[in-house]
Design a protein around this motif. Structure first.
Motif, PDB file in Angstrom:
ATOM      1  N   GLY A   1       0.604  -1.605   0.146  1.00  0.00           N
ATOM      2  CA  GLY A   1       0.445  -0.035  -0.048  1.00  0.00           C
ATOM      3  C   GLY A   1       0.810   1.444   0.371  1.00  0.00           C
ATOM      4  N   ILE A   2       1.634   1.457  -0.304  1.00  0.00           N
ATOM      5  CA  ILE A   2       2.920   2.621  -0.920  1.00  0.00           C
ATOM      6  C   ILE A   2       2.927   3.247  -2.511  1.00  0.00           C
ATOM      7  N   THR A   3       3.246   4.368  -2.547  1.00  0.00           N
ATOM      8  CA  THR A   3       4.194   4.114  -4.160  1.00  0.00           C
ATOM      9  C   THR A   3       5.216   4.062  -4.867  1.00  0.00           C
ATOM     10  N   THR A   4       5.333   2.951  -5.898  1.00  0.00           N
ATOM     11  CA  THR A   4       6.475   3.159  -6.131  1.00  0.00           C
ATOM     12  C   THR A   4       7.416   4.342  -5.732  1.00  0.00           C
ATOM     13  N   ALA A   5       7.010   4.956  -6.766  1.00  0.00           N
ATOM     14  CA  ALA A   5       7.970   6.133  -6.012  1.00  0.00           C
ATOM     15  C   ALA A   5       8.304   6.089  -4.468  1.00  0.00           C
ATOM     16  N   ASN A   6       7.872   6.252  -3.637  1.00  0.00           N
ATOM     17  CA  ASN A   6       8.051   5.892  -2.085  1.00  0.00           C
ATOM     18  C   ASN A   6       9.007   4.502  -1.508  1.00  0.00           C
ATOM     19  N   LEU A   7       8.436   3.534  -2.624  1.00  0.00           N
ATOM     20  CA  LEU A   7       9.698   2.355  -2.506  1.00  0.00           C
ATOM     21  C   LEU A   7      11.170   2.942  -3.197  1.00  0.00           C
ATOM     22  N   SER A   8      10.750   3.613  -4.391  1.00  0.00           N
ATOM     23  CA  SER A   8      11.919   3.548  -4.863  1.00  0.00           C
ATOM     24  C   SER A   8      13.275   4.216  -4.254  1.00  0.00           C
ATOM     25  N   ILE A   9      12.235   5.082  -3.057  1.00  0.00           N
ATOM     26  CA  ILE A   9      12.675   6.261  -2.426  1.00  0.00           C
ATOM     27  C   ILE A   9      13.768   5.286  -0.924  1.00  0.00           C
ATOM     28  N   LEU A  10      13.126   4.314  -0.719  1.00  0.00           N
ATOM     29  CA  LEU A  10      13.730   3.240   0.346  1.00  0.00           C
ATOM     30  C   LEU A  10      14.565   2.844  -0.319  1.00  0.00           C
ATOM     31  N   LYS A  11      14.483   2.166  -1.637  1.00  0.00           N
ATOM     32  CA  LYS A  11      15.091   0.975  -2.234  1.00  0.00           C
ATOM     33  C   LYS A  11      17.047   1.944  -2.246  1.00  0.00           C
ATOM     34  N   THR A  12      16.761   2.873  -2.902  1.00  0.00           N
ATOM     35  CA  THR A  12      17.996   3.771  -3.564  1.00  0.00           C
ATOM     36  C   THR A  12      18.979   3.993  -2.243  1.00  0.00           C
ATOM     37  N   GLY A  13      18.068   3.694  -0.788  1.00  0.00           N
ATOM     38  CA  GLY A  13      18.510   4.539   0.436  1.00  0.00           C
ATOM     39  C   GLY A  13      18.731   6.128   0.241  1.00  0.00           C
TER      40      GLY A  13
END
Length: 73
Positions: A26-38
């Motif tokens: 339930g989060i946006t792919t943009a927010n997940l991307s921010i998390l993944k990239t550190g």
């Protein structure tokens, strides 16, 4: 940054794509991307819990602390 995010590793081990995980927790792919990239400054415990549940892992499987002050490399 001394906290390293290994989310890509766990996604690969579980054969799951980022957008699939984002939809499931339930989060946006943009927010997940921010998390993944550190690039994230923080993560909610509820988000961390949801990621761990979906990937069947522990928080230490996706986050790692590197002590840069005592790093001898």
């Amino acid at each position: 940054m001394p906290i390293i995010i290994n989310l890509d590793v766990m996604l690969a081990k579980r054969k799951m794509r980022s957008n699939e995980l984002a939809d499931k927790i339930g989060i946006t792919t943009a927010n997940l991307s921010i998390l993944k990239t550190g690039k994230a400054k923080a993560i909610r415990f509820s988000t961390l819990e949801a990621i761990c549940k979906e990937l069947d892992c522990q928080p230490g499987d996706i986050m790692e602390f590197i002590d840069e002050e005592n790093d001898s490399n």
